[in-house]
Design a protein around this motif. Structure first.
Motif, PDB file in Angstrom:
ATOM      1  N   GLU A 127       0.859  -1.184   0.000  1.00 55.37           N
ATOM      2  CA  GLU A 127       0.000   0.000   0.000  1.00 55.37           C
ATOM      3  C   GLU A 127       0.885   1.220   0.000  1.00 55.37           C
ATOM      4  O   GLU A 127       1.849   1.294   0.766  1.00 55.37           O
ATOM      5  N   SER A 128       0.601   2.180  -0.874  1.00 58.57           N
ATOM      6  CA  SER A 128       1.416   3.386  -0.892  1.00 58.57           C
ATOM      7  C   SER A 128       0.603   4.541  -1.441  1.00 58.57           C
ATOM      8  O   SER A 128      -0.514   4.359  -1.916  1.00 58.57           O
ATOM      9  N   ASP A 135       6.564  -1.830  -6.515  1.00 52.82           N
ATOM     10  CA  ASP A 135       6.877  -0.573  -5.836  1.00 52.82           C
ATOM     11  C   ASP A 135       7.842   0.252  -6.692  1.00 52.82           C
ATOM     12  O   ASP A 135       7.639   1.448  -6.912  1.00 52.82           O
ATOM     13  N   ARG A 188       0.755   6.959  -4.360  1.00 47.65           N
ATOM     14  CA  ARG A 188       1.438   7.226  -5.629  1.00 47.65           C
ATOM     15  C   ARG A 188       0.441   7.810  -6.615  1.00 47.65           C
ATOM     16  O   ARG A 188      -0.768   7.545  -6.518  1.00 47.65           O
ATOM     17  N   ARG A 205       7.112   3.979  -8.584  1.00 47.95           N
ATOM     18  CA  ARG A 205       7.989   5.148  -8.377  1.00 47.95           C
ATOM     19  C   ARG A 205       8.496   5.678  -9.710  1.00 47.95           C
ATOM     20  O   ARG A 205       8.511   6.889  -9.954  1.00 47.95           O
TER      21      ARG A 205
END
Ligand code: AMP
Ligand code: MG
Length: 359
Positions: free
Chosen positions: A40-41, A67, A43, A71
């Protein structure tokens, strides 16, 4: 005699033990495969969640890849990163700007989809979107004059591209601002799915701020059941369900980002014909397709078009799976392709077929 039988018993016990160990190991692997591995992030300006099913080591490695990918994608497309391709293009409007292959291809695709939707989806709308600042603390209703002026620099046909051996270049006219917000999450999902499949992932669900994508079958071994958000209701409250595998389910709606002023709601989906939030008589549009970038751009476009124009578009471009919900929330307009995989769960909503070419 006894000794001979004793040997047999020992052999039997050993075999049973081995079987037990084997069954235990298999059960452990099944359990591992049934538990999601989650990343979970925050972005692309939204909460992103990637959940993979599979054996621990491989899944953790695939999540690390996911991930890294998100990014990288952000470094190319984020308008909040000054060195991103999109920021540089906008800052240097009027000049040729060297861009990555990813940016070049997405802008070309966006231009094609703008043509297809006759500008209802318009990636050159950035100048107008910025005036409204919807979803930020400074959101406001711009002056009519400001909007008129910004609209003059929104002609997506003026986006130029040039590819040669020394690289790929894009040029937008002075005054224009690109906004890929209505297609970028879809493209990110497509690229991420590709990466995960290459890493051997057989079952996954990706949620990029409401853009839902699934790989393969669910851990229960059947199609994934994906709920369609009921507009203006708490997240997770659904009015219908899509059941499918290897699919992308993308929804656009005013409730996602909006503000209220003098009893009127102003939202983030702009009608490029007026420069104002689209008043299309709809409260949400969902497009279901294997190609998430297409689904993303189309649901924004169909929302802008509204029911009647959308019906004509869907008749002309048969095969699109779409669910449009009326502003009152009482009628769901569903295309024949969507009917095969979508079912209403709210019995107070009437279902009407749209875009079947029968009218
Ligand atoms: P979506 O949530 O996919 O419908 O995308 C909406 C976002 O795309 C907005 O927040 C704007 O940044 C941008 N946008 C707004 N109106 C349009 C439009 N007509 N065509 C393309 N992008 C738009
Ligand atoms: Mg969209």
């Amino acid at each position: 005699m006894l000794a001979k039988n004793g040997g047999k018993y020992i052999l039997f016990a050993l075999a049973a033990l081995l079987l037990c160990l084997f069954a235990l190991h298999a059960a452990q692997r099944r359990e591992e495969a049934a538990k999601p591995h989650v990343l979970e992030s925050f972005r692309l300006g939204t909460v992103t969640r990637v959940a993979l099913y599979g054996e621990n080591a491989a899944a953790e490695k695939a999540l690390a890849e996911a991930d890294k990918f998100l990014r990288e994608f952000e470094r190319i497309f984020s308008v909040n990163i000054a060195s991103s391709d999109i920021s540089r293009l906008n800052a240097k409007a009027g000049e040729w700007v060297a861009v990555s292959g990813e940016c070049f291809r997405l802008v070309e695709r966006a231009r094609e989809l703008a043509e297809l939707t006759e500008g209802a989806f318009n990636p050159a709308i950035g100048g107008v979107v910025r005036l409204w600042r919807t979803g930020t603390p400074d959101q406001r209703i711009p002056e009519r004059g400001e909007i008129e002026k910004a609209l003059q620099s929104c002609d997506y046909r003026k986006i130029e591209s040039r590819a040669s051996e020394d690289g790929r270049y894009l040029r937008i006219p002075r005054g224009m601002e690109l906004d890929l917000g209505a297609i970028a999450k879809g493209r990110a999902a497509d690229m991420l799915k590709e990466k995960l499949r290459e890493a051997g992932v057989k079952s996954a669900i990706i949620d990029l701020g409401g853009n839902l994508d699934v790989i393969g079958l669910s851990p229960e071994g059947r199609g994934w059941r994906l709920g369609l958000q009921r507009p203006w209701s708490p997240r997770g409250e659904y009015f219908g369900i899509v059941e499918a595998e290897d699919i992308s389910v993308v929804t656009s709606g005013p409730y996602e980002r909006c503000f209220e002023k003098d009893g009127k709601i102003y939202h983030h989906i702009i009608d490029p014909a007026s420069g104002f939030p689209a008043e299309s008589g709809l409260s949400s549009v969902t497009v279901i397709d294997g190609d998430s970038a297409l689904a993303d751009a189309l649901c924004t476009a169909l929302f802008v078009m509204g029911r009647d124009r959308a019906a004509k578009f869907l008749e002309k471009n048969g095969g699109v799976a779409a669910v449009l919900l009326s502003a009152s929330g009482k009628t769901a307009f569903v295309t024949p392709a969507a009917r095969k995989i979508f079912r209403l769960t709210d019995e107070n909503i009437a279902l009407e077929e749209i875009g079947g070419g029968s009218r």
